[in-house]
Design an enzyme around this catalytic site. Structure first.
Site, PDB file in Angstrom:
ATOM      1  N   THR A 140       0.823  -1.202   0.000  1.00  0.00           N
ATOM      2  CA  THR A 140       0.000   0.000   0.000  1.00  0.00           C
ATOM      3  C   THR A 140       0.860   1.257   0.000  1.00  0.00           C
ATOM      4  O   THR A 140       1.955   1.281   0.566  1.00  0.00           O
ATOM      5  CB  THR A 140      -0.958   0.047   1.209  1.00  0.00           C
ATOM      6  OG1 THR A 140      -0.239   0.423   2.393  1.00  0.00           O
ATOM      7  CG2 THR A 140      -1.639  -1.288   1.416  1.00  0.00           C
ATOM      8  N   ASP A 190      -4.792   5.264   2.548  1.00  0.00           N
ATOM      9  CA  ASP A 190      -4.519   6.178   3.652  1.00  0.00           C
ATOM     10  C   ASP A 190      -4.943   5.433   4.908  1.00  0.00           C
ATOM     11  O   ASP A 190      -6.129   5.173   5.115  1.00  0.00           O
ATOM     12  CB  ASP A 190      -5.332   7.466   3.474  1.00  0.00           C
ATOM     13  CG  ASP A 190      -5.140   8.451   4.620  1.00  0.00           C
ATOM     14  OD1 ASP A 190      -4.541   8.072   5.654  1.00  0.00           O
ATOM     15  OD2 ASP A 190      -5.614   9.594   4.500  1.00  0.00           O
ATOM     16  N   ASN A 219       3.589  -1.402   8.572  1.00  0.00           N
ATOM     17  CA  ASN A 219       4.815  -0.616   8.485  1.00  0.00           C
ATOM     18  C   ASN A 219       4.560   0.887   8.388  1.00  0.00           C
ATOM     19  O   ASN A 219       5.403   1.679   8.787  1.00  0.00           O
ATOM     20  CB  ASN A 219       5.627  -1.073   7.264  1.00  0.00           C
ATOM     21  CG  ASN A 219       6.773  -0.149   6.943  1.00  0.00           C
ATOM     22  OD1 ASN A 219       7.748  -0.070   7.681  1.00  0.00           O
ATOM     23  ND2 ASN A 219       6.648   0.583   5.830  1.00  0.00           N
ATOM     24  N   SER A 233       7.290  -1.467  15.113  1.00  0.00           N
ATOM     25  CA  SER A 233       7.254  -0.477  16.181  1.00  0.00           C
ATOM     26  C   SER A 233       8.592   0.258  16.160  1.00  0.00           C
ATOM     27  O   SER A 233       9.031   0.741  15.119  1.00  0.00           O
ATOM     28  CB  SER A 233       6.998  -1.159  17.523  1.00  0.00           C
ATOM     29  OG  SER A 233       6.978  -0.225  18.579  1.00  0.00           O
ATOM     30  N   TYR A 271       5.310  10.518  19.439  1.00  0.00           N
ATOM     31  CA  TYR A 271       5.792   9.317  18.746  1.00  0.00           C
ATOM     32  C   TYR A 271       5.856   8.154  19.727  1.00  0.00           C
ATOM     33  O   TYR A 271       5.382   7.056  19.440  1.00  0.00           O
ATOM     34  CB  TYR A 271       7.159   9.584  18.130  1.00  0.00           C
ATOM     35  CG  TYR A 271       7.748   8.380  17.435  1.00  0.00           C
ATOM     36  CD1 TYR A 271       7.238   7.957  16.205  1.00  0.00           C
ATOM     37  CD2 TYR A 271       8.796   7.649  17.999  1.00  0.00           C
ATOM     38  CE1 TYR A 271       7.767   6.851  15.568  1.00  0.00           C
ATOM     39  CE2 TYR A 271       9.329   6.551  17.360  1.00  0.00           C
ATOM     40  CZ  TYR A 271       8.813   6.150  16.148  1.00  0.00           C
ATOM     41  OH  TYR A 271       9.321   5.046  15.508  1.00  0.00           O
ATOM     42  N   LYS A 299       3.882   4.416  19.862  1.00  0.00           N
ATOM     43  CA  LYS A 299       4.615   3.147  19.865  1.00  0.00           C
ATOM     44  C   LYS A 299       4.393   2.364  21.157  1.00  0.00           C
ATOM     45  O   LYS A 299       4.220   1.142  21.120  1.00  0.00           O
ATOM     46  CB  LYS A 299       6.107   3.401  19.621  1.00  0.00           C
ATOM     47  CG  LYS A 299       6.412   3.948  18.226  1.00  0.00           C
ATOM     48  CD  LYS A 299       5.834   3.059  17.124  1.00  0.00           C
ATOM     49  CE  LYS A 299       6.193   3.549  15.737  1.00  0.00           C
ATOM     50  NZ  LYS A 299       5.601   2.707  14.660  1.00  0.00           N
ATOM     51  N   THR A 359      17.032   5.466   6.727  1.00  0.00           N
ATOM     52  CA  THR A 359      15.839   5.524   5.894  1.00  0.00           C
ATOM     53  C   THR A 359      15.328   6.964   5.852  1.00  0.00           C
ATOM     54  O   THR A 359      15.844   7.852   6.538  1.00  0.00           O
ATOM     55  CB  THR A 359      14.726   4.622   6.454  1.00  0.00           C
ATOM     56  OG1 THR A 359      14.256   5.192   7.701  1.00  0.00           O
ATOM     57  CG2 THR A 359      15.211   3.208   6.693  1.00  0.00           C
TER      58      THR A 359
END
Length: 279
Positions: free
Chosen positions: A33, A58, A85, A136, A150, A154, A185
């Site tokens: 996705t 979304d 993810n 996570s 954040y 998590k 990343t």
């Protein structure tokens, strides 16, 4: 060996892209996705036209989540593995964040992951097997200043997954929570969201993240390709560990924090017992 069907959210970059590419190279079927297609996704589609199915999603839209899952089962007859993810980082002190900042990261990182899991469970339960891999962070165990929301997402998704793992075990559905450390990343160096910063927090630990977000100060130690390989191995393993930390720094920080937390609790024996009813 028959190919598995993997549903992976957020394949346009980072872990999602690395996972999709490695699985496709192995001959697996990937439903990936994206919110927006980019050149890398289109290149992957062209290379694997028969085994990659890109779906626009979304994850804050529950109807879209259910539609993607239903379409996948209708087309492929099963979902062997869900890899949750999709997500992003949000940096800034609690009072620097806007209401919109808070609502969006909760809807994406926490509620979106919860709804994805809820959507696949009826099908996996009917199959009497399945794997749920929740991406996570070691930030689901270790908290730092400037990352409060954040961490909230998590810590929250980890509690949800720990409970769900126990609920679905009788149906041969296994859950693993992946806790990566810093990796090279787009999470840090492109997709990170930064709040409207206040000068009052300059020169305090809260704004230390600004150094981390600047590649000129050194890159994160984690290799996303190696991490993706380990994640796939976990998904294919019969052992299905509940928690998997990726990255030496992340592991040491997690052990240190959990040790501190355990020692805190051990020191509260008397105060805890003092609130018991005495018969």
């Amino acid at each position: 060996m028959m190919s598995k069907t993997w549903l992976i959210t957020g394949i346009s970059s980072g872990f999602g892209m690395a996972l999709a590419h490695q699985l496709l190279e192995q001959g697996e079927i990937v439903i990936g996705t994206v919110r927006k297609e980019n050149a890398k996704v289109k290149e992957l589609e062209a290379k694997f036209p028969n085994t990659l199915d890109v779906q626009h999603l979304d994850v804050t839209n529950v109807d879209e989540i259910r539609s993607v899952v239903e379409n996948t089962v209708e087309k492929r007859n099963k979902i062997d593995v869900l890899i949750n993810n999709a997500g992003y980082g949000l940096f800034g002190a609690a009072e620097e964040l806007s209401d919109g900042d808070i609502d969006q990261i909760m809807a994406t990182n926490l509620t979106g992951s919860i709804q994805m899991i809820r959507a696949v469970l009826p099908y996996m339960r009917t199959q009497q097997n399945g794997r749920i891999i929740q991406i996570s962070s070691y930030g689901g165990q270790v908290a730092y200043p400037g990352n409060s929301m954040y961490h909230a997402t998590k810590f929250g998704i980890e509690g949800f997954c720990e409970s769900v793992a126990q609920e679905v075990a009788p149906f041969n559905i296994k859950v693993s929570i992946i806790e990566p450390g810093g990796a090279r990343t787009e999470f840090r160096y492109g997709s990170a969201h930064v709040a409207n910063l206040m000068p009052e927090y300059d020169n305090t630990p809260t704004h230390a993240f600004l150094k981390m977000l600047d590649p000129a100060n050194g890159l994160a130690p984690g290799d996303p390709e190696k991490m993706a390989t380990r994640i796939i191995e976990v998904a294919n393993s019969d052992k299905a560990p509940l928690h998997v930390v990726l990255g030496s720094q992340a592991l040491f920080a997690t052990i240190d924090r959990l040790t501190e937390r355990l020692n805190e609790y051990k020191g509260e024996t008397e105060i805890a017992a003092s609130t018991d009813v005495k018969d």
